[in-house]
Write a protein that holds these residues in place. Structure first.
Motif, PDB file in Angstrom:
ATOM      1  N   SER A  50     -12.995   5.201  -4.170  1.00 43.86           N
ATOM      2  CA  SER A  50     -14.206   6.212  -4.504  1.00 43.86           C
ATOM      3  C   SER A  50     -15.353   5.326  -4.790  1.00 43.86           C
ATOM      4  N   LYS A  51     -16.378   5.854  -5.479  1.00 45.75           N
ATOM      5  CA  LYS A  51     -17.638   5.107  -5.695  1.00 45.75           C
ATOM      6  C   LYS A  51     -17.360   4.056  -6.770  1.00 45.75           C
ATOM      7  N   VAL A  52     -16.235   4.095  -7.583  1.00 49.05           N
ATOM      8  CA  VAL A  52     -15.859   3.186  -8.690  1.00 49.05           C
ATOM      9  C   VAL A  52     -14.843   2.351  -8.077  1.00 49.05           C
ATOM     10  N   THR A  53     -13.811   2.776  -7.286  1.00 50.73           N
ATOM     11  CA  THR A  53     -12.843   1.948  -6.977  1.00 50.73           C
ATOM     12  C   THR A  53     -12.956   1.740  -5.511  1.00 50.73           C
ATOM     13  N   SER A  54     -13.002   0.253  -5.042  1.00 51.75           N
ATOM     14  CA  SER A  54     -13.217   0.023  -3.774  1.00 51.75           C
ATOM     15  C   SER A  54     -11.769   0.236  -2.934  1.00 51.75           C
ATOM     16  N   TYR A  55     -11.955   0.382  -1.592  1.00 53.60           N
ATOM     17  CA  TYR A  55     -10.645   0.605  -0.926  1.00 53.60           C
ATOM     18  C   TYR A  55      -9.779  -0.520  -1.125  1.00 53.60           C
ATOM     19  N   ARG A  56     -10.335  -1.761  -1.055  1.00 52.21           N
ATOM     20  CA  ARG A  56      -9.594  -3.233  -1.578  1.00 52.21           C
ATOM     21  C   ARG A  56      -8.587  -2.851  -2.677  1.00 52.21           C
ATOM     22  N   ASN A  57      -9.254  -2.279  -3.652  1.00 52.27           N
ATOM     23  CA  ASN A  57      -8.579  -2.180  -4.924  1.00 52.27           C
ATOM     24  C   ASN A  57      -7.749  -0.899  -5.408  1.00 52.27           C
ATOM     25  N   SER A  58      -7.771  -0.046  -4.324  1.00 48.23           N
ATOM     26  CA  SER A  58      -6.783   1.142  -4.189  1.00 48.23           C
ATOM     27  C   SER A  58      -5.584   0.774  -3.769  1.00 48.23           C
ATOM     28  N   VAL A  59      -4.820   2.095  -3.695  1.00 49.65           N
ATOM     29  CA  VAL A  59      -3.292   1.871  -3.321  1.00 49.65           C
ATOM     30  C   VAL A  59      -3.226   1.901  -1.802  1.00 49.65           C
ATOM     31  N   LEU A  60      -4.198   2.336  -1.109  1.00 43.42           N
ATOM     32  CA  LEU A  60      -4.108   2.475   0.507  1.00 43.42           C
ATOM     33  C   LEU A  60      -4.008   1.433   1.027  1.00 43.42           C
ATOM     34  N   PRO A  61      -4.525   0.300   0.836  1.00 47.01           N
ATOM     35  CA  PRO A  61      -4.119  -0.965   1.605  1.00 47.01           C
ATOM     36  C   PRO A  61      -2.636  -1.346   1.574  1.00 47.01           C
ATOM     37  N   LYS A  62      -2.167  -0.954   0.405  1.00 42.02           N
ATOM     38  CA  LYS A  62      -0.590  -1.428   0.214  1.00 42.02           C
ATOM     39  C   LYS A  62       0.404  -0.451   1.062  1.00 42.02           C
ATOM     40  N   PHE A  63      -0.240   0.443   1.612  1.00 44.84           N
ATOM     41  CA  PHE A  63       1.015   1.172   2.416  1.00 44.84           C
ATOM     42  C   PHE A  63       1.523   0.723   3.521  1.00 44.84           C
ATOM     43  N   PRO A  64       0.921  -0.077   4.423  1.00 46.76           N
ATOM     44  CA  PRO A  64       1.396  -1.042   5.547  1.00 46.76           C
ATOM     45  C   PRO A  64       2.265  -2.131   4.906  1.00 46.76           C
ATOM     46  N   VAL A  65       2.251  -2.557   3.583  1.00 48.32           N
ATOM     47  CA  VAL A  65       3.291  -3.493   3.181  1.00 48.32           C
ATOM     48  C   VAL A  65       4.546  -2.935   3.043  1.00 48.32           C
ATOM     49  N   ILE A  66       4.574  -1.744   2.381  1.00 47.59           N
ATOM     50  CA  ILE A  66       5.568  -1.180   2.015  1.00 47.59           C
ATOM     51  C   ILE A  66       6.423  -0.436   3.338  1.00 47.59           C
ATOM     52  N   LEU A  67       5.517   0.123   4.149  1.00 46.82           N
ATOM     53  CA  LEU A  67       6.062   0.699   5.519  1.00 46.82           C
ATOM     54  C   LEU A  67       6.686  -0.332   6.292  1.00 46.82           C
ATOM     55  N   SER A  68       6.164  -1.550   6.178  1.00 49.60           N
ATOM     56  CA  SER A  68       6.920  -2.710   7.119  1.00 49.60           C
ATOM     57  C   SER A  68       8.055  -3.305   6.761  1.00 49.60           C
ATOM     58  N   VAL A  69       8.077  -3.348   5.476  1.00 50.66           N
ATOM     59  CA  VAL A  69       9.492  -3.533   4.917  1.00 50.66           C
ATOM     60  C   VAL A  69      10.618  -2.825   5.197  1.00 50.66           C
ATOM     61  N   LEU A  70      10.259  -1.269   4.847  1.00 46.53           N
ATOM     62  CA  LEU A  70      11.200  -0.416   5.062  1.00 46.53           C
ATOM     63  C   LEU A  70      11.298  -0.115   6.822  1.00 46.53           C
ATOM     64  N   SER A  71      10.664  -0.597   7.468  1.00 45.41           N
ATOM     65  CA  SER A  71      10.843  -0.417   8.919  1.00 45.41           C
ATOM     66  C   SER A  71      11.940  -1.375   9.294  1.00 45.41           C
ATOM     67  N   ASP A  72      12.166  -2.417   8.636  1.00 44.59           N
ATOM     68  CA  ASP A  72      13.320  -3.380   8.910  1.00 44.59           C
ATOM     69  C   ASP A  72      14.753  -2.656   8.539  1.00 44.59           C
ATOM     70  N   GLY A  73      14.589  -1.671   7.690  1.00 45.40           N
ATOM     71  CA  GLY A  73      15.880  -0.990   7.165  1.00 45.40           C
ATOM     72  C   GLY A  73      15.695  -0.501   5.781  1.00 45.40           C
ATOM     73  N   SER A  74      16.603   0.640   5.470  1.00 41.38           N
ATOM     74  CA  SER A  74      16.759   1.506   4.188  1.00 41.38           C
ATOM     75  C   SER A  74      16.885   0.279   3.119  1.00 41.38           C
ATOM     76  N   LEU A  75      16.156   0.634   1.975  1.00 43.49           N
ATOM     77  CA  LEU A  75      16.347  -0.158   0.700  1.00 43.49           C
ATOM     78  C   LEU A  75      16.364   0.756  -0.494  1.00 43.49           C
ATOM     79  N   SER A  76      17.078   0.117  -1.583  1.00 43.33           N
ATOM     80  CA  SER A  76      16.871   0.769  -2.921  1.00 43.33           C
ATOM     81  C   SER A  76      15.441   0.592  -3.243  1.00 43.33           C
ATOM     82  N   PRO A  77      14.880   1.463  -4.266  1.00 49.65           N
ATOM     83  CA  PRO A  77      13.608   1.166  -4.899  1.00 49.65           C
ATOM     84  C   PRO A  77      13.669  -0.134  -5.560  1.00 49.65           C
TER      85      PRO A  77
END
Length: 75
Positions: free
Chosen positions: A5-32
């Protein structure tokens, strides 16, 4: 939820962390818990981790196997 948003930059939001989670899960299923252990250096805290999982689930990118309790990446 910490979205860009105007207050929260892209870098400080949750969006840039999506690929991190997805790349780990692409290797296989995991418990939370196991997934958090692998990505905790990339997230601020457990609250942010849950926000990321909520967003990815709502977008249809991950799903929870109710029998095994594991998260998996949806192609």
């Amino acid at each position: 939820m910490c979205l860009p948003s105007k207050v929260t930059s892209y870098r400080n939001s949750v969006l840039p962390k999506f690929p991190v989670i997805l790349s780990v899960l692409s290797d296989g299923s995991l418990s939370p818990r196991a997934l958090y252990g692998k990505v905790k250096s990339h997230v601020k805290d457990v609250g942010e981790f849950v926000e990321i999982l909520d967003c990815l689930y709502a977008l249809g990118k991950i799903e929870l196997d109710e029998e095994s309790g594991e998260l998996r990446y949806v192609d």
